[in-house]
Design a protein around this motif. Structure first.
Motif, short mmCIF file in Angstrom:
data_model
loop_
_atom_site.label_atom_id
_atom_site.label_comp_id
_atom_site.label_asym_id
_atom_site.label_seq_id
_atom_site.Cartn_x
_atom_site.Cartn_y
_atom_site.Cartn_z
N VAL A 198 54.19 47.32 35.82
CA VAL A 198 54.55 46.02 35.27
C VAL A 198 56.00 46.11 34.80
CG1 VAL A 198 53.75 46.58 32.93
CG2 VAL A 198 53.82 44.19 33.67
N SER A 199 56.74 45.01 34.91
CA SER A 199 58.16 45.03 34.60
C SER A 199 58.52 43.92 33.61
CB SER A 199 59.01 44.84 35.87
OG SER A 199 58.83 45.91 36.77
N SER A 200 59.55 44.17 32.84
CA SER A 200 60.14 43.14 31.99
C SER A 200 61.07 42.28 32.84
CB SER A 200 60.89 43.79 30.83
OG SER A 200 62.00 44.53 31.31
N PRO A 201 61.53 41.14 32.33
CA PRO A 201 62.43 40.28 33.12
C PRO A 201 63.67 41.04 33.58
CG PRO A 201 61.62 39.09 31.22
CD PRO A 201 61.18 40.51 31.04
N GLY A 202 64.15 40.66 34.77
CA GLY A 202 65.31 41.33 35.36
C GLY A 202 66.34 40.35 35.88
N ALA A 203 67.01 40.73 36.95
CA ALA A 203 68.15 39.97 37.44
C ALA A 203 67.78 38.54 37.85
CB ALA A 203 68.80 40.71 38.61
N ARG A 204 66.59 38.33 38.35
CA ARG A 204 66.20 36.98 38.79
C ARG A 204 66.05 36.02 37.61
NH1 ARG A 204 61.79 37.59 43.75
NH2 ARG A 204 63.19 38.70 45.19
N ASP A 205 65.76 36.56 36.44
CA ASP A 205 65.62 35.75 35.22
C ASP A 205 66.56 36.29 34.16
OD1 ASP A 205 63.32 34.01 36.03
OD2 ASP A 205 62.30 35.93 36.17
N VAL A 206 67.83 36.40 34.53
CA VAL A 206 68.77 37.11 33.66
C VAL A 206 68.88 36.47 32.29
CG1 VAL A 206 70.78 35.82 34.52
CG2 VAL A 206 71.08 38.12 33.57
N GLN A 207 68.66 35.17 32.18
CA GLN A 207 68.75 34.52 30.87
C GLN A 207 67.65 34.97 29.93
OE1 GLN A 207 68.08 33.02 33.73
NE2 GLN A 207 66.62 31.33 33.52
N LYS A 208 66.60 35.61 30.47
CA LYS A 208 65.50 36.11 29.65
C LYS A 208 65.63 37.60 29.35
CE LYS A 208 62.20 32.76 31.59
NZ LYS A 208 60.91 32.64 32.31
N VAL A 209 66.64 38.25 29.90
CA VAL A 209 66.79 39.70 29.73
C VAL A 209 67.39 39.99 28.36
CG1 VAL A 209 67.87 41.80 30.61
CG2 VAL A 209 67.07 40.04 32.20
N PRO A 210 66.75 40.79 27.52
CA PRO A 210 67.31 41.10 26.21
C PRO A 210 68.49 42.06 26.35
CG PRO A 210 65.34 42.41 26.57
CD PRO A 210 65.46 41.48 27.75
N GLY A 211 69.39 42.00 25.38
CA GLY A 211 70.57 42.85 25.43
C GLY A 211 71.09 43.19 24.05
N VAL A 212 71.94 44.18 24.03
CA VAL A 212 72.62 44.59 22.81
C VAL A 212 74.08 44.18 22.92
CG1 VAL A 212 73.26 46.51 21.32
CG2 VAL A 212 71.06 46.54 22.51
N ALA A 213 74.55 43.37 22.00
CA ALA A 213 75.96 42.96 21.97
C ALA A 213 76.74 43.97 21.13
CB ALA A 213 76.09 41.55 21.39
N TRP A 214 77.78 44.53 21.73
CA TRP A 214 78.58 45.55 21.06
C TRP A 214 79.89 44.97 20.58
CZ3 TRP A 214 75.96 49.94 20.30
CH2 TRP A 214 74.95 50.28 21.20
N ALA A 215 80.25 45.27 19.35
CA ALA A 215 81.56 44.87 18.83
C ALA A 215 82.64 45.77 19.44
CB ALA A 215 81.59 44.98 17.31
N ALA A 216 83.89 45.36 19.29
CA ALA A 216 85.01 46.15 19.81
C ALA A 216 86.17 46.07 18.83
CB ALA A 216 85.44 45.63 21.18
N ALA A 217 87.01 47.07 18.88
CA ALA A 217 88.22 47.06 18.05
C ALA A 217 89.21 46.07 18.67
CB ALA A 217 88.82 48.46 18.00
#
Length: 372
Positions: A198-217
């Protein structure tokens, strides 16, 4: 019935009974075989109490872990949920999932295969309905994350691994690491072929894919939200396509919606993120013209001074291209060694104004109005 016949009958009865018992036990075992229902990805920061779908923006160097929230059912029993994290905030509710050790070991083991979901193309010019596939995302195996149902999230980009050198924009800190997982059940730890996945959402449903937003200097004066634009593909659109896609647009999200969700960027959207933190904003004053002369950029014949004529976060444009003023080399004037962030046909990257002068001798300076 003679003795030999009775003996044959008893042996046959025992064999039939044994076969029926084995069949009964097999059917019972199969009835309890776990049905994998759903796999989702949640994130946990070292030292925090809960794992969550959305962590907000994380600082470079923070230890962030991805974990699988795995739901399954045995027969007609209740749905059970496993996770490596004991406390999870999921879809607005607080969950206390079972530990991974609660997986029924008589049915083997479960393993994970981790992927990052990244832009399939770094950028394109004049996208229309026929070339909208250039905005696609793809799934890239992340072997460094291992095969456990808990893995450390890194900032490594994988969509340029086929190149001898990383894409310059991918080398900047920041950006969003989107993660997919495939969970598979195996009879034994050495098996290659799973009996269920079983898989979590991927490229076909990219708006549903969770992510980590990283800050930058970032330089002072540039909005921190700009880091979300890093590692995005940068695209321009054919006439009539921006902002809503126009006739025949094949994707579920319009170009404007994709930009608003930080899935793609346009050159102007990157500059707007730097100036206002909003990729759809237009926060600039009317443009003024700069020309390249004697190794410097000049405004009405005079030198352009950092701090007076422009500051980090102001925009420099020419022929549809946009750059963000980044930093002075120490001279105080706008010259060849100064840095700008260029967003054009690939993720935003740092270049010098001397490199820009090699392709254009005139720029428009768009100062940010009413800075907050």
């Amino acid at each position: 019935m003679n003795e030999d016949a009775r003996r044959v009958f008893y042996v046959a009865a025992v064999l039939v009974g044994a076969v029926l018992a084995v069949l009964f036990l097999w059917r019972r075992q199969e009835a309890l075989r776990p049905e994998l229902l759903e796999a989702s990805v949640v994130f946990w920061v070292e030292g925090e109490q809960e794992a969550r779908e959305d962590l907000g923006v994380r600082k470079p160097g923070e230890e962030v872990w991805a974990g699988v929230l795995l739901s399954f059912r045995q027969g007609k029993g209740p749905v059970r949920t496993l996770c490596p994290f004991p406390n999870v905030r999921w879809r607005g509710a607080k969950l206390h999932p079972e530990p991974l050790s609660a997986w029924p070991s008589s049915f083997g083991v479960v393993k994970a295969q981790w992927f990052t979901v990244e832009p399939a193309f770094f950028g394109w010019e004049g996208v229309d309905a026929a070339s909208a596939e250039k905005l696609a995302f793809a799934e890239f195996a992340a072997p460094e994350m291992g095969s456990e149902l808990k893995a450390r999230v890194t900032t490594e980009a994988h969509n340029d691994d086929f190149l001898s050198e990383p894409v310059a924009g991918n080398a900047l800190g920041g950006g969003i690491t989107r993660v997919k997982v495939r969970v598979s059940a195996y009879k034994g730890p050495q098996d290659v072929l799973p009996w269920a996945s079983v898989s979590s959402p991927g490229a076909r449903d990219v708006q549903k894919v969770p992510g980590v937003a990283w800050a930058a200097a970032l330089p002072a004066g540039i909005r921190p939200e700009l880091a979300r634009a890093f590692r995005c593909g940068v695209f321009t659109f054919a006439p009539g396509v921006w902002p809503d896609g126009g006739r025949g647009w094949p994707l579920s999200l319009s170009p404007r919606e994709m930009v608003a969700r930080h899935l793609i960027m346009t050159p102007q959207a990157v500059a707007a993120m730097a100036a206002a933190g909003d990729p759809l904003a237009e926060p600039w004053e009317p443009p003024v013209s700069l020309v390249w002369r004697g190794g410097e950029w000049r405004l009405e014949g005079r030198r352009v001074l950092w701090g007076r004529d422009l500051r980090p976060g102001d925009a420099l444009t020419w022929k549809g291209r946009w750059a963000v003023a980044w930093g002075d080399d120490g001279s105080g004037i706008l010259d060849a060694s100064d840095s700008v962030l260029l967003a054009w046909m690939q993720p935003p990257r740092l270049v010098t104004l001397g490199e820009m002068a090699a392709v254009t001798s005139s720029l428009e300076l768009r100062k940010v109005g009413a800075r907050r």
